[in-house]
Design an enzyme around this catalytic site. Structure first.
Site, mmCIF file in Angstrom:
data_model
loop_
_atom_site.group_PDB
_atom_site.id
_atom_site.type_symbol
_atom_site.label_atom_id
_atom_site.label_comp_id
_atom_site.label_asym_id
_atom_site.label_seq_id
_atom_site.Cartn_x
_atom_site.Cartn_y
_atom_site.Cartn_z
ATOM 1 N N ASN A 9 0.873 -1.176 0.000
ATOM 2 C CA ASN A 9 0.000 0.000 0.000
ATOM 3 C C ASN A 9 0.908 1.223 0.000
ATOM 4 O OD1 ASN A 9 -1.777 2.051 0.505
ATOM 5 N ND2 ASN A 9 -2.326 1.388 2.583
ATOM 6 N N LYS A 11 0.181 4.235 -0.378
ATOM 7 C CA LYS A 11 -0.472 5.445 0.146
ATOM 8 C C LYS A 11 -0.176 6.623 -0.795
ATOM 9 C CE LYS A 11 -0.270 3.345 4.653
ATOM 10 N NZ LYS A 11 -0.221 3.466 6.098
ATOM 11 N N HIS A 94 -9.554 1.191 4.490
ATOM 12 C CA HIS A 94 -8.309 1.388 5.241
ATOM 13 C C HIS A 94 -8.567 2.319 6.429
ATOM 14 C CE1 HIS A 94 -4.275 2.680 6.272
ATOM 15 N NE2 HIS A 94 -3.870 1.560 5.713
ATOM 16 N N GLU A 96 -7.026 4.759 7.508
ATOM 17 C CA GLU A 96 -6.853 6.184 7.205
ATOM 18 C C GLU A 96 -8.095 6.746 6.514
ATOM 19 O OE1 GLU A 96 -3.050 5.704 5.247
ATOM 20 O OE2 GLU A 96 -2.230 5.114 7.181
ATOM 21 N N GLU A 166 -5.651 -4.930 10.324
ATOM 22 C CA GLU A 166 -4.626 -3.928 10.590
ATOM 23 C C GLU A 166 -4.952 -3.196 11.887
ATOM 24 O OE1 GLU A 166 -2.526 -2.648 6.741
ATOM 25 O OE2 GLU A 166 -4.372 -1.518 6.827
ATOM 26 N N GLY A 172 2.102 2.293 10.711
ATOM 27 C CA GLY A 172 3.045 3.397 10.571
ATOM 28 C C GLY A 172 3.724 3.806 11.865
ATOM 29 N N SER A 211 3.120 -2.085 10.397
ATOM 30 C CA SER A 211 4.566 -2.138 10.641
ATOM 31 C C SER A 211 5.171 -3.500 10.350
ATOM 32 C CB SER A 211 4.889 -1.673 12.069
ATOM 33 O OG SER A 211 4.469 -0.331 12.256
HETATM 34 P P1 PGA Z 1 2.641 0.322 7.636
HETATM 35 O O1 PGA Z 1 1.211 0.534 6.955
HETATM 36 O O2 PGA Z 1 3.201 -0.978 7.079
HETATM 37 O O3 PGA Z 1 3.449 1.501 7.235
HETATM 38 O O4 PGA Z 1 2.411 0.222 9.111
HETATM 39 C C1 PGA Z 1 0.336 -0.546 6.725
HETATM 40 C C2 PGA Z 1 -0.933 -0.034 6.114
HETATM 41 O O5 PGA Z 1 -1.387 1.063 6.475
HETATM 42 O O6 PGA Z 1 -1.546 -0.710 5.261
#
Ligand code: PGA
Length: 248
Positions: A9, A11, A94, A96, A166, A172, A211
């Protein structure tokens, strides 16, 4: 036996140059990868990424869609447009999108439905906030999120859905769920599907996200109910991403 799936992803990251370098770098290492690999690019790069990935095992996804087919929705992108590029996957729900753009369980369920109706495979994301985990509500939250989609499209539709668990506190942050924490929640999610249909529960891929990196991927993916990963930060470097792809 479920195939391991590793999805990147990206983003809102990248440029014409970096995207082309990233895809070229991933393609160069794909021969040694057994897992199914998907990269979810920002809309402006989908065409380029799809063109680079043609005739390879690399699959391409978008990161969002609008539920309407066309019309006066300035700034939005429809499922049809995504399909038009030959793109097969789309991230839906997601955290976000849920937290920054107000996507409720109902909105997410509708997006899953529209994706399926248009022949796209949704990467359907769920997960609890830190305070929800700390107050012992993880299972209640993921149940609510999964059930919103089951109520809308039925459990049969999970034949064409990839679930991504997630935990929001792990996204993140560099704080990964332990393999035990992740496995417990994945097993619980599978049990929610099994309440409706045990064959579908067994065949539905459930990816872990939050992460995941080359150092922890192998241990997480080795867990019985973890079928791969949805990778944010570590998907932006071809070398790191390929190491995760090879962990599966
Ligand atoms: P990250 O993000 O691996 O940077 O923690 C995962 C995601 O948001 O899909």
């Amino acid at each position: 036996m479920r195939q391991t799936i590793v999805a990147g992803n990206w983003k809102m990251n990248g440029s014409k140059e970096s995207v082309s370098n990233l895809v070229t770098g991933i393609l160069a290492g794909m021969a040694e990868v057994q897992s199914k690999v998907i990269v979810c690019a920002p809309f402006p790069y989908l065409s380029e990424v799809e063109a680079l990935a043609t005739h390879s095992q690399l699959q391409v996804g978008a990161q969002n869609l609008n539920v309407n087919a066309s019309g006066a929705f300035t700034g939005e992108v429809s499922a049809d447009m995504i399909k038009d590029f030959g793109v097969q996957y789309v991230i839906v729900g997601h955290s976000e999108r849920r937290s920054l753009y107000g996507e409720t369980d109902d909105v997410v369920a509708e997006k899953v439905q529209v994706a399926l109706d248009n022949g796209l495979t949704p990467l359907f994301c769920i997960g609890e906030l830190l305070e929800e985990r700390e107050s012992g509500n993880t299972e209640a939250v993921v149940s609510r999120q999964i059930n919103a989609v089951i109520d809308r499209v039925g459990v049969e539709a999970f034949k064409n859905i990839i679930v991504a668990y997630e935990p929001v506190w792990a996204i993140g942050t560099g704080v990964t769920a332990t393999p035990e924490q992740a496995q417990d929640t994945h097993a619980f999610i599978r049990s929610l599907l099994a309440d409706h249909d045990s064959d579908i529960a067994q065949s539905t891929p459930i990816l872990y996200g939050g992460s995941m990196n080359p150092a922890n991927a192998e241990e997480l993916i080795a867990c019985e109910d973890i079928d791969g990963g949805l990778i944010g930060g570590a998907s932006l470097k071809a070398e790191d991403f390929l190491r995760i792809c090879k962990a599966g």
